[in-house]
Write a protein that holds these residues in place. Structure first.
Motif, PDB file in Angstrom:
ATOM      1  N   ARG A  11       3.287  45.320  37.202  1.00 60.22           N
ATOM      2  CA  ARG A  11       3.825  46.078  38.350  1.00 60.22           C
ATOM      3  C   ARG A  11       5.343  45.951  38.425  1.00 60.22           C
ATOM      4  O   ARG A  11       5.939  45.083  37.795  1.00 60.22           O
ATOM      5  CB  ARG A  11       3.281  45.516  39.666  1.00 60.22           C
ATOM      6  CG  ARG A  11       1.784  45.396  39.701  1.00 60.22           C
ATOM      7  CD  ARG A  11       1.389  44.757  41.034  1.00 60.22           C
ATOM      8  NE  ARG A  11       0.058  44.189  40.943  1.00 60.22           N
ATOM      9  CZ  ARG A  11      -0.950  44.492  41.750  1.00 60.22           C
ATOM     10  NH1 ARG A  11      -0.790  45.369  42.715  1.00 60.22           N
ATOM     11  NH2 ARG A  11      -2.128  43.919  41.608  1.00 60.22           N
ATOM     12  N   ASP A  12       5.940  46.815  39.272  1.00 60.91           N
ATOM     13  CA  ASP A  12       7.362  46.637  39.579  1.00 60.91           C
ATOM     14  C   ASP A  12       7.487  45.374  40.416  1.00 60.91           C
ATOM     15  O   ASP A  12       6.863  45.268  41.481  1.00 60.91           O
ATOM     16  CB  ASP A  12       7.896  47.836  40.375  1.00 60.91           C
ATOM     17  CG  ASP A  12       8.100  49.030  39.466  1.00 60.91           C
ATOM     18  OD1 ASP A  12       8.251  48.811  38.251  1.00 60.91           O
ATOM     19  OD2 ASP A  12       8.090  50.162  39.974  1.00 60.91           O
ATOM     20  N   ALA A  13       8.292  44.440  39.940  1.00 65.06           N
ATOM     21  CA  ALA A  13       8.344  43.129  40.599  1.00 65.06           C
ATOM     22  C   ALA A  13       8.888  43.226  42.022  1.00 65.06           C
ATOM     23  O   ALA A  13       8.394  42.539  42.921  1.00 65.06           O
ATOM     24  CB  ALA A  13       9.186  42.170  39.769  1.00 65.06           C
ATOM     25  N   THR A  36      15.387  40.156  39.197  1.00 59.99           N
ATOM     26  CA  THR A  36      14.430  40.551  38.160  1.00 59.99           C
ATOM     27  C   THR A  36      15.123  40.477  36.808  1.00 59.99           C
ATOM     28  O   THR A  36      16.357  40.467  36.721  1.00 59.99           O
ATOM     29  CB  THR A  36      13.917  41.993  38.366  1.00 59.99           C
ATOM     30  OG1 THR A  36      15.037  42.870  38.419  1.00 59.99           O
ATOM     31  CG2 THR A  36      13.099  42.124  39.626  1.00 59.99           C
ATOM     32  N   VAL A  37      14.294  40.435  35.762  1.00 59.66           N
ATOM     33  CA  VAL A  37      14.838  40.554  34.407  1.00 59.66           C
ATOM     34  C   VAL A  37      14.594  41.983  33.963  1.00 59.66           C
ATOM     35  O   VAL A  37      13.471  42.475  34.029  1.00 59.66           O
ATOM     36  CB  VAL A  37      14.104  39.654  33.387  1.00 59.66           C
ATOM     37  CG1 VAL A  37      14.882  39.619  32.073  1.00 59.66           C
ATOM     38  CG2 VAL A  37      13.925  38.268  33.911  1.00 59.66           C
ATOM     39  N   SER A  66       9.663  43.938  35.665  1.00 56.33           N
ATOM     40  CA  SER A  66       8.337  43.519  36.120  1.00 56.33           C
ATOM     41  C   SER A  66       8.166  42.003  36.054  1.00 56.33           C
ATOM     42  O   SER A  66       7.057  41.496  36.123  1.00 56.33           O
ATOM     43  CB  SER A  66       7.258  44.230  35.308  1.00 56.33           C
ATOM     44  OG  SER A  66       7.442  43.927  33.951  1.00 56.33           O
ATOM     45  N   THR A  67       9.288  41.281  35.926  1.00 57.30           N
ATOM     46  CA  THR A  67       9.275  39.827  36.097  1.00 57.30           C
ATOM     47  C   THR A  67      10.344  39.528  37.132  1.00 57.30           C
ATOM     48  O   THR A  67      11.487  39.988  36.979  1.00 57.30           O
ATOM     49  CB  THR A  67       9.661  39.097  34.792  1.00 57.30           C
ATOM     50  OG1 THR A  67       8.794  39.527  33.764  1.00 57.30           O
ATOM     51  CG2 THR A  67       9.567  37.589  34.943  1.00 57.30           C
ATOM     52  N   GLY A  68       9.984  38.791  38.175  1.00 56.85           N
ATOM     53  CA  GLY A  68      11.006  38.564  39.196  1.00 56.85           C
ATOM     54  C   GLY A  68      10.696  37.388  40.104  1.00 56.85           C
ATOM     55  O   GLY A  68       9.586  36.854  40.117  1.00 56.85           O
TER      56      GLY A  68
END
Ligand code: GLU
Length: 457
Positions: A11-13, A36-37, A66-68
């Motif tokens: 997902r969108d973080a 986020t990255v 999507s990583t945060g």
């Protein structure tokens, strides 16, 4: 001492982070931020005040990725400001933290001496620098975090993210809660269960001294020393409202149970481990005045006034200095006899009690310096006082006060003992006995609370 949320998955973080932080709003906070990255880099958005302010910033400057990680801050070191808001980025690494890093002063000095640019006033920023230095321009986030943790003293729930490793979060825990939500092809980190209930009910709880490597592929728990710990998730059946109360029937009981930790946090770093002395560097500028002070005037309202009643006994017993206690609402309207030979001690959880603030102003007009005992960093009283002794109780939701009151008592004991030592009026044996008793209190409260069921019966 507020909220942390982390996400790895498809997902969108940013959406997951904001919805998680919203669920933690009841913990109280002064600022918030997310990172986020994306495309091999880290992007950070932060804002002071309500979560909606951060949402506004995100509307203007959206975050992909999507990583945060996301954080709501209840400041303990450094005023609430955008610069002090988490996440803190240093080089390739970004970090969020709940808790207090006790040894941040020497660590910060070392980092400055090594040419690192320290951007905030927080205790937290040393963590991102230490991890980034261990990463050395590439490296492995898990190994680097482990090496950084070995240098930290204090309480922490930390989540770290590297721009080189999207899809991976490292989280670590010591004396501050961390829960990991286990999903299908996605995983979550939070300081509290309610943040994650919209996404999963399978939760894995970290113990003190453990860290977890959280990626889309799974969650691996190990000790700080590197020993792997098998741990399976537990299914949480609480409804969201019960979850906010940590499974307790109401906030009052929850906060009663938070007292041991709140007291440890208030005393943390203030009783020297080697000598057993009380150390209060916050009062350095007032030491000369305190040595000559002829009287202590304590002023507070409500619950804090009750703490002040005990404070009078503390100052008289440990520092052999006459002490009086007044209601703020009385004090400001009476023509009190206060001079530059006196010391005023004001007590206010919020630091915004108007009558107490007015009494503080009276004291300063008459040349008496003021020490404030407050729970909220950079509050009006904290800003105006000549010195502040913060209690680290965290937010208190129940109207019947518990941990806010007992941490005020702990701060008064520390202050009374400190004044007694400074003026040389305390007997060595009494001092040693009192300090020993004080540091045992959190454990005694824990043992008392363990009798809850028997008392109920
Ligand atoms: N000690 C950190 C700070 O002041 C973390 C505070 C928190 O737990 O929110 O920034």
């Amino acid at each position: 001492m507020c909220g942390i949320v982390g996400y790895v998955g498809p997902r969108d973080a940013d959406g997951v982070l904001i919805s998680g932080l919203r669920k933690l709003e009841y913990r109280g906070y002064d600022s918030a931020g997310v990172a986020t990255v994306t495309d091999g880099d880290i992007e950070v958005r932060r804002a002071v005040g309500k979560l909606d302010n951060l949402v506004g910033v995100l509307a203007d400057q959206p975050l992909a990725g999507s990583t945060g990680i996301g954080h709501t801050r209840w400041a303990t070191h450094g005023r609430p400001s955008e610069q002090n808001a988490h996440p803190h980025r240093s080089g390739d690494v970004v970090v969020i933290h709940n808790g207090i890093i006790e040894n941040y002063v020497p660590l910060r000095e070392r980092l400055l001496a090594e040419g690192r640019e320290v951007l905030s006033e927080t205790d937290t920023e040393v963590i991102s620098h230490l991890i980034d230095m261990e990463m050395n321009g590439g490296g492995d986030l898990l190994a680097a975090t482990r090496a950084a943790l070995a240098q930290l003293e204090g309480s922490f729930a930390v989540v770290a993210m590297s721009r080189h490793e999207p899809g991976r979060l490292i989280t670590a825990k010591n004396a501050t809660p961390v829960v990991i939500g286990v999903g299908d092809g996605e995983n979550f980190v939070a300081s509290d269960i309610p943040a994650l209930l919209d996404y999963t009910r399978d939760m894995l709880f970290l113990e003190d001294g453990e860290l977890a490597d959280v990626s889309t592929a799974g969650v691996e728990v190990s000790t700080f020393a590197g020993k792997s710990v098998p741990r399976s998730p537990k299914r949480v059946t609480w409804d969201p409202v019960t979850a906010q109360k940590g499974g307790h029937a109401h906030f009052l009981i929850k906060e009663i149970h938070e007292q041991p930790q709140a007291l440890i946090d208030t005393m943390r770093g203030r009783v020297a481990q080697d000598t057993g002395d009380v150390v209060l560097p916050e009062l350095a500028a007032l030491e000369d005045h305190i040595k000559r002070a002829e009287r202590v005037a304590i002023v507070a309202c409500g619950t804090a006034w009750h703490a002040g009643l005990v404070g009078k006994f503390i100052f008289e017993r440990f520092a052999r200095i006459p002490a009086e206690i007044d209601y703020g609402s009385e004090y400001r309207y009476r023509d009190s006899v206060l001079t530059d030979k006196d010391l005023m001690v004001v007590i206010s959880q919020s630091g915004e009690t108007a009558d107490t603030l007015a009494a503080l102003e009276v004291a300063q007009e008459r040349g008496a310096p003021v020490v404030a005992i407050c729970n909220v960093i950079d509050s009006s009283i904290a800003r105006k006082a000549d010195a502040v002794l913060y209690t680290h109780a965290g937010p208190e939701i129940s109207v019947a006060s518990t941990k806010a009151f007992t941490t005020q008592l702990a701060a008064l004991y520390l202050l009374g003992l400190f004044v007694g030592r400074l003026t040389g009026r305390i007997d060595d044996a009494l001092e040693a006995e009192a300090i020993q008793a004080l540091v045992e209190i959190p454990n005694l409260i824990k043992r008392t609370l363990a009798c809850e069921k028997d008392v109920e019966r």
